[in-house]
Design a protein around this motif. Sequence first.
Motif, PDB file in Angstrom:
ATOM      1  N   UNK A   1     -10.300 -15.181  19.489  1.00  0.00           N
ATOM      2  CA  UNK A   1      -9.371 -14.046  19.461  1.00  0.00           C
ATOM      3  C   UNK A   1     -10.072 -12.781  18.995  1.00  0.00           C
ATOM      4  N   UNK A   2     -10.984 -12.915  18.041  1.00  0.00           N
ATOM      5  CA  UNK A   2     -11.741 -11.745  17.584  1.00  0.00           C
ATOM      6  C   UNK A   2     -12.633 -11.222  18.708  1.00  0.00           C
TER       7      UNK A   2
ATOM      8  N   UNK B   1      -9.200 -26.355  15.814  1.00  0.00           N
ATOM      9  CA  UNK B   1      -8.654 -25.526  16.892  1.00  0.00           C
ATOM     10  C   UNK B   1      -8.357 -24.115  16.395  1.00  0.00           C
ATOM     11  N   UNK B   2      -7.784 -24.014  15.194  1.00  0.00           N
ATOM     12  CA  UNK B   2      -7.460 -22.692  14.642  1.00  0.00           C
ATOM     13  C   UNK B   2      -8.716 -21.881  14.371  1.00  0.00           C
TER      14      UNK B   2
ATOM     15  N   UNK C   1      -5.011 -12.102  17.486  1.00  0.00           N
ATOM     16  CA  UNK C   1      -6.009 -12.207  16.421  1.00  0.00           C
ATOM     17  C   UNK C   1      -5.342 -12.364  15.059  1.00  0.00           C
ATOM     18  N   UNK C   2      -4.300 -11.592  14.791  1.00  0.00           N
ATOM     19  CA  UNK C   2      -3.586 -11.703  13.512  1.00  0.00           C
ATOM     20  C   UNK C   2      -2.921 -13.068  13.373  1.00  0.00           C
TER      21      UNK C   2
ATOM     22  N   UNK D   1      -2.772 -18.738  11.209  1.00  0.00           N
ATOM     23  CA  UNK D   1      -2.828 -20.171  11.489  1.00  0.00           C
ATOM     24  C   UNK D   1      -4.016 -20.817  10.797  1.00  0.00           C
ATOM     25  N   UNK D   2      -5.143 -20.121  10.754  1.00  0.00           N
ATOM     26  CA  UNK D   2      -6.324 -20.680  10.102  1.00  0.00           C
ATOM     27  C   UNK D   2      -6.066 -20.899   8.615  1.00  0.00           C
ATOM     28  N   UNK D   3      -5.409 -19.952   7.966  1.00  0.00           N
ATOM     29  CA  UNK D   3      -5.096 -20.112   6.547  1.00  0.00           C
ATOM     30  C   UNK D   3      -4.166 -21.299   6.317  1.00  0.00           C
TER      31      UNK D   3
END
Length: 458
Positions: free
Chosen positions: A433-434, A425-426, A371-372, A377-379
């Motif tokens: 993941x959450x 995808x991220x 999750x972390x 990756x999203x950022x």
Amino acid sequence: MQPLIHRSAPPFLLAWLMILPAVAGGQDLRPPPEVPTVWTAEQAVDFALAHSPDSRIVLERLRAAEAQARMADAADLPSVTLSSEYSQTDNPMYSFGNILNQGAFDNSIDFNDPGRTDNLQLKAGIHYRLYSGGKDTANRRTAAARVEGAATDRTSLDRLLAFEVVRAFHTVIQAEEMTAVRETALEAITASLAVAQARFEAGTLLQQDLLTIELQQATASENLIAGRHAEELARRRFLNLLGLPQGEVRLDGATGIRQELPPTASAAGRHELEGLKAAIRAAESAVAAARAEKRPSLDSFASYQIDHGTVLDDGGDSWMAGLRLNYILYDGDRTNAAITLAESRLREARARLAKAELDLDLEVQQAELDYNQAGQRLQVTEKMVAAAEETARLSRERFKEGVILAIDLIDVETRLSDALARRSSAKALHRVARANLRRAMGLPQFAESQDIEKEISQ
């Protein structure tokens, strides 16, 4: 062929005759479930918990365990029997027995040839075990522990089903976004092809560059076809998890997808641990039941019997009551072997619990790390998309002016599509993941799904 129903028949009879063919054919008369026009993640989870075959399967396992518990509880209650029998015979032993039971004996009867007799027998009996050496009590505790284990197993499987639905939900959203990315890429390269065609006709672009852009357009079209196929497969899997054979899938990806997380990640809430603890209690009771075989059992019984014959036209009644003590002196070491087996299974159950505690703790740690990482990756992908979009905008303008080559424009467009795909995808991985972290911690995906779990258990 439709049954002939008289118009004056009562309404309830008319209704029953109308549904009788369906009942005889084994059809399900329940109304079909109401399917939302647009699915939210919470609605999808609640629908799957209520209507998915997987949820129904584990529910029936729980009901089977409850039925076994009721069977074990029945050992504390007496058994009452009622029987009736009619027979005729000329067998001297049975015929003489009938004469005695009917109270019709006199000195004129020949013991060797009492003749033909008949007998109508009515008999009522009651049996009650006074002492079983503790076996019945142990069996009840075993059954009760298995009910607890089945209930926790059902909750665990429901939580897993809910997670799979959430993952399928976000997979569909990701597939839709990827299709949109490929459509945008195709539109961009098509627009660039139109510019290239104009420049080629004007003599400011080589034919090789024009063919390169046409090849890129064909590749973008192929990617779009593959994306639409993946999107359709994701929709089919989503419907399958909900227990629906077909239907339109329209998702609301902006409502109710925020799932809060506790400040501390822990596997203490996992129902698998409770299920293993219930299995240990069942194994302990099984050991007690096996050891009870070494003790005697004491039964009480009573019966009342009425006999009547038409041949002799006489009858009589009788009763019997008593106690029965059972004790096994030797059984070929079967009881000792059963005790050893039960004790071995108890040790195995305790070892399974210790292993599960370690495995689930590791699973939570892995889910938290995933999750972390997904958040980071999203950022990063957000920054990638912002840079790629600005680069593509500038490159398209420069290509129109003839400053850059076609191969450079294609490279920029490819990097933009890749950045958009990575961000999509991220985003999906972060949400999945959450949801996976909530599953690993033994939490329901949404508060509403926990209420649904309770409702369909009733």
